[in-house]
Every structure is written in C-alpha cells, then in structure tokens.
Design an enzyme around this catalytic site. Structure first.
Site, PDB file in Angstrom:
ATOM      1  N   TRP A   1       2.664  10.443   3.285  1.00 54.41           N
ATOM      2  CA  TRP A   1       1.557  10.803   4.174  1.00 54.41           C
ATOM      3  C   TRP A   1       1.953  10.715   5.643  1.00 54.41           C
ATOM      4  O   TRP A   1       1.128  10.880   6.514  1.00 54.41           O
ATOM      5  CB  TRP A   1       0.325   9.936   3.909  1.00 54.41           C
TER       6      TRP A   1
ATOM      7  N   GLU B   1      -5.769   7.379   3.337  1.00 56.91           N
ATOM      8  CA  GLU B   1      -6.497   6.141   3.621  1.00 56.91           C
ATOM      9  C   GLU B   1      -7.396   5.735   2.454  1.00 56.91           C
ATOM     10  O   GLU B   1      -7.525   4.561   2.152  1.00 56.91           O
ATOM     11  CB  GLU B   1      -7.315   6.275   4.907  1.00 56.91           C
TER      12      GLU B   1
ATOM     13  N   GLN C   1      -7.100  -0.924  -1.330  1.00 51.58           N
ATOM     14  CA  GLN C   1      -6.873  -1.724  -2.552  1.00 51.58           C
ATOM     15  C   GLN C   1      -5.611  -1.333  -3.319  1.00 51.58           C
ATOM     16  O   GLN C   1      -5.440  -1.777  -4.449  1.00 51.58           O
ATOM     17  CB  GLN C   1      -8.053  -1.591  -3.537  1.00 51.58           C
TER      18      GLN C   1
ATOM     19  N   LEU D   1      -5.354   5.280 -10.935  1.00 52.71           N
ATOM     20  CA  LEU D   1      -5.274   4.648  -9.616  1.00 52.71           C
ATOM     21  C   LEU D   1      -6.322   3.551  -9.449  1.00 52.71           C
ATOM     22  O   LEU D   1      -6.205   2.702  -8.579  1.00 52.71           O
ATOM     23  CB  LEU D   1      -5.446   5.740  -8.535  1.00 52.71           C
ATOM     24  N   GLY D   2      -7.341   3.568 -10.300  1.00 47.43           N
ATOM     25  CA  GLY D   2      -8.364   2.515 -10.256  1.00 47.43           C
ATOM     26  C   GLY D   2      -9.365   2.693  -9.123  1.00 47.43           C
ATOM     27  O   GLY D   2      -9.252   3.600  -8.308  1.00 47.43           O
TER      28      GLY D   2
ATOM     29  N   TYR E   1     -13.012   0.062   8.863  1.00 49.47           N
ATOM     30  CA  TYR E   1     -11.551   0.173   8.860  1.00 49.47           C
ATOM     31  C   TYR E   1     -11.096   1.632   8.732  1.00 49.47           C
ATOM     32  O   TYR E   1     -10.275   2.114   9.519  1.00 49.47           O
ATOM     33  CB  TYR E   1     -10.923  -0.652   7.718  1.00 49.47           C
TER      34      TYR E   1
ATOM     35  N   ASP F   1      -7.414  -3.908   8.542  1.00 50.00           N
ATOM     36  CA  ASP F   1      -7.463  -4.026   7.079  1.00 50.00           C
ATOM     37  C   ASP F   1      -6.984  -5.428   6.690  1.00 50.00           C
ATOM     38  O   ASP F   1      -6.807  -6.298   7.556  1.00 50.00           O
ATOM     39  CB  ASP F   1      -6.610  -2.922   6.421  1.00 50.00           C
TER      40      ASP F   1
ATOM     41  N   GLU G   1      -0.740   1.643  12.571  1.00 49.59           N
ATOM     42  CA  GLU G   1       0.126   1.706  11.392  1.00 49.59           C
ATOM     43  C   GLU G   1       1.209   0.637  11.453  1.00 49.59           C
ATOM     44  O   GLU G   1       1.576   0.047  10.439  1.00 49.59           O
ATOM     45  CB  GLU G   1       0.794   3.079  11.317  1.00 49.59           C
TER      46      GLU G   1
ATOM     47  N   CYS H   1       5.175  -9.812   7.564  1.00 52.14           N
ATOM     48  CA  CYS H   1       4.219 -10.922   7.599  1.00 52.14           C
ATOM     49  C   CYS H   1       3.407 -10.917   6.303  1.00 52.14           C
ATOM     50  O   CYS H   1       2.198 -10.748   6.286  1.00 52.14           O
ATOM     51  CB  CYS H   1       3.309 -10.778   8.817  1.00 52.14           C
TER      52      CYS H   1
ATOM     53  N   CYS I   1       3.741 -15.501  18.309  1.00 55.53           N
ATOM     54  CA  CYS I   1       2.999 -16.021  17.160  1.00 55.53           C
ATOM     55  C   CYS I   1       2.655 -17.503  17.329  1.00 55.53           C
ATOM     56  O   CYS I   1       3.530 -18.371  17.292  1.00 55.53           O
ATOM     57  CB  CYS I   1       3.815 -15.810  15.887  1.00 55.53           C
TER      58      CYS I   1
HETATM   59  S1  SF4 Z   1       6.215 -14.902  13.180  1.00 53.96           S
HETATM   60 FE1  SF4 Z   1       4.007 -14.890  12.881  1.00 53.96          FE
HETATM   61  S2  SF4 Z   1       3.463 -12.724  12.802  1.00 53.96           S
HETATM   62 FE2  SF4 Z   1       5.664 -12.844  12.493  1.00 53.96          FE
HETATM   63  S3  SF4 Z   1       5.970 -12.932  10.263  1.00 53.96           S
HETATM   64 FE3  SF4 Z   1       5.854 -15.033  10.996  1.00 53.96          FE
HETATM   65  S4  SF4 Z   1       3.711 -15.569  10.772  1.00 53.96           S
HETATM   66 FE4  SF4 Z   1       3.815 -13.350  10.710  1.00 53.96          FE
END
Ligand code: SF4
Length: 371
Positions: free
Chosen positions: A24, A37, A42, A80-81, A120, A138, A177, A187, A203
């Site tokens: 996409w 989207e 899910q 796909l549910g 969202y 999301d 994105e 993460c 972070c």
């Molecule tokens: S540093 Fe923070 S934002 Fe980056 S992966 Fe680790 S927890 Fe996630």
C-alpha cells in the site's frame, strides 16, 4: 520535554532509510489508502498484504466496490477476521459514490462520518492521502508515546495533544506512518530495541528505566465462554443447509450452519436435542431417513473452538440426516449447497472447519461417533 524538530528529523531519517516495502506504499490513491487502513485495523501488515493485493484486483476502485454484492465483499475478506470492517468498507464505497461524487472527502471531520471510520482512521487517511496536518494515534503510537512521555496511562486526548505537537507539518503522512512503523518494528510491546532506536535520546522511559512498565497494562476483562450446538443437516446427495447471520453484530451477514446456544457443559444428548430443535425452528425435520449411503445418521463431529476478542466460543457440530425434500422446503430461510460449494461462501473460520470435517466424513472418514 522532547524538542519536536530534533525528534522529527531523527524519526523521518530512520523511516526514509528503513521503511518496509509494503504494497500500500506504492501507487497511492485515497481509495487504496482507506482500504489498507481498514485492513490494518487489528491486523499485522504481513497478514494484510496478500489480502490487499487480491482486494485491489477484485475491487480496483469505489465503483467496483459499491457495485459488489455483500457476499462478494465478505468472500474477498474471508480469513482476515473482524468482518464488520468489510461491511463498513462496502457501505463507505456506496456513501462515497452517492453523497460525495465518487471522491473521498478530505476533511477529517467529514471522514469520521463514514461507516467504520473513527478518529484514528480519519487522521491516518487525511494525512497520508491528502497531506492534512492531523495526528493518527493507533495502538503502536499509543505505546511509543507512552514511553516517550514516561506516562503509564495517557488519556486519548493527552496522546493526541502530544502526537499533534510532535507532528511534522511538512510531511504529516510520512510522520504518522513513521511513528506507527517505529512501534511495529522497534518499540515493540515486549522486547523494544532501544539500542537501535532513532529517538532514544528523547525517551523519558528509557532515561527513567521504566520502559517495561510503559504503558501500564490494562486490567484484563474476564473472557466469556459460550457453547453452541451446531446443526449440520445433510441430505443423501451430500447437500447441507447454511443460514445468514444477523445484519448487525458479530460476523454480521456471514453464512453459518444453524446453531443454538447451549449450557457450556451440555451432554451429547442435550447437544443433539438443541441442534434438532434449531432445525425444527427452520422447518427442517431431522428424523427423516437418509437416502444416501455415505453418511451415518446423527454423528457428532469434533468440537471447534474459536477465540473472539471478547469471548471464547465452542461449537459442537452434529450431523443430522435430512431428506432432500426437507432441505428443499427451507431453501427460503437459508441456502442449500453441496459440501464442496461451502468454500465459495463467506463462512467464518470456525464454520469452515466444521465444513471441512463434514467433507472428510462424507468422503468416508472422520466424526467422533454416533450420538
Ligand atoms: S528508546 Fe523509548 S521509544 Fe525507543 S524503543 Fe526504547 S522505549 Fe521505545
């Protein structure tokens, strides 16, 4: 507080260098963005990818989708549910054609009036398809922001404020994105790869040593267990009866073998009685002698379990012999099909498994035993 400029630069550079090659992300149109989207709600990208390609071949644009029958749409979504997404996408295509001249509205507040489009999806579509400067939060983004903010349970409005503050006004679609992709690939929920994270400097959870606790787990809702007796009526020609599910709610509009909810601990006799009563309610007498030779009367198939998000269902299928005349009499309340034709219907996964057992049994094997 994270400086937006440095954050955007680091995030978008990483996205430009590592973005996944997903179907996409090429030849984008508003229609294609909306389809992707809906599919990605899910569902993981790798799972959705083949469905997306098939969908575009089957329904290349708004008109093809709006013109399609509900069965064709559900069939293309089969496997796909969360089938409400398919029904909503279908309804959206009709609304786009009839009320918006065949063009998806650009305004997120108008997008939100379309079936199945929430906060969202409106943000994602408006930013990706039209370059609107709106955030899209999301589940992945919620987790990333919760860690960046070191907030255990940020509210939806707090998340939107933070996402809007960080959003890159020059590349809003890419930014949204990129944040989702960071949540999906770096993460991640259980094993975040902070060592390679492009925004690790921003972070707070990493600095505070609280990554594993962010976001705080929601208390688990108790799972409801529901059991069904499933009436698998079969005539001597190897034909069976399926009925349409209600238009609203779980698995709306899909086909299934007639079934009735029973007590979870239902005995074999109680299961068969409930299955027969369900058939009788449709006008099918289950006591008729089988005219064919391939199917033993009243045979229980192996129970099928299926986990929905809010409940665990167990289906207890019972094969009940019917005469061809019995089945023909109820053709109006359902569909009488040959077992090999079940594959061409929009059947939920659990029902497909029952159909497969039935096919095996009619071919000469299977079944748990006579009731
Ligand atoms: S540093 Fe923070 S934002 Fe980056 S992966 Fe680790 S927890 Fe996630």
């Amino acid at each position: 507080m994270t400086r937006p400029e440095a954050f955007r630069r680091a995030l978008l550079r990483h996205f430009d260098e590592t973005r996944r090659d997903l179907p996409w992300r090429t030849a984008r149109t508003p229609y294609r963005v909306l389809v992707s989207e809906f599919m990605l709600q899910q569902t993981r990208a790798q799972t959705a990818a083949p469905y997306y390609a098939r969908w575009l071949r089957r329904f290349p644009g708004w008109s093809a989708l709006a013109d399609a029958s509900r069965d064709d749409v559900l069939l293309a979504w089969k496997g796909l549910g969360y089938y409400a997404r398919a029904a909503n996408l279908h309804r959206t295509a009709v609304v786009v054609r009839e009320r918006h001249g065949g063009c998806l509205p650009r305004d997120p507040s108008v997008l939100k009036t379309l079936p199945g489009v929430g906060e969202y999806t409106a943000g994602a579509v408006a930013s990706i398809a039209f370059g609107a400067c709106v955030p899209a939060v999301d589940g992945n983004v919620r987790r990333v922001l919760s860690r960046l903010m070191d907030a255990p349970r940020p509210s939806p409005s707090e998340l939107r404020v933070e996402a809007a503050r960080l959003l890159d006004p020059k590349r809003p679609g890419d930014f949204n994105e990129a944040l989702m992709e960071l949540g999906a690939t770096v993460c991640t929920p259980r094993s975040p790869r902070c060592g390679v994270c492009p925004v690790a400097d921003c972070c707070r959870a990493l600095a505070a040593g609280t990554v594993a606790e962010r976001p705080a787990l929601r208390p688990k809702r108790p799972v409801r267990h529901v059991a069904y007796a499933v009436a698998v009526a079969v005539d001597g020609q190897g034909r069976t009866l399926v009925v349409r599910r209600p238009e609203k709610g779980l698995l709306a509009g899909m086909w299934e073998f007639p079934s009735a909810e029973i007590a979870d601990s239902g005995s074999g006799g109680a299961i068969e009685a409930a299955a027969r009563a369900r058939l009788a309610g449709l006008g099918v007498g289950g006591e008729g002698a089988m005219s064919g030779r391939r199917c033993r009367p009243s045979v229980r198939l192996v129970p099928v379990r299926h986990a929905f998000t809010h409940m665990q269902a167990t289906y207890h299928p019972v094969v009940l012999p019917c005469t061809t005349r019995n089945l023909a009499a109820v053709a109006k309340s359902g569909l009488v099909v040959r077992v090999d034709e079940l594959a061409g219907l929009a059947l939920p996964v659990a029902q497909q498994k029952i159909g497969e057992q039935l096919a095996t049994m009619l071919a000469g094997g299977g079944g748990e035993g006579s009731v």
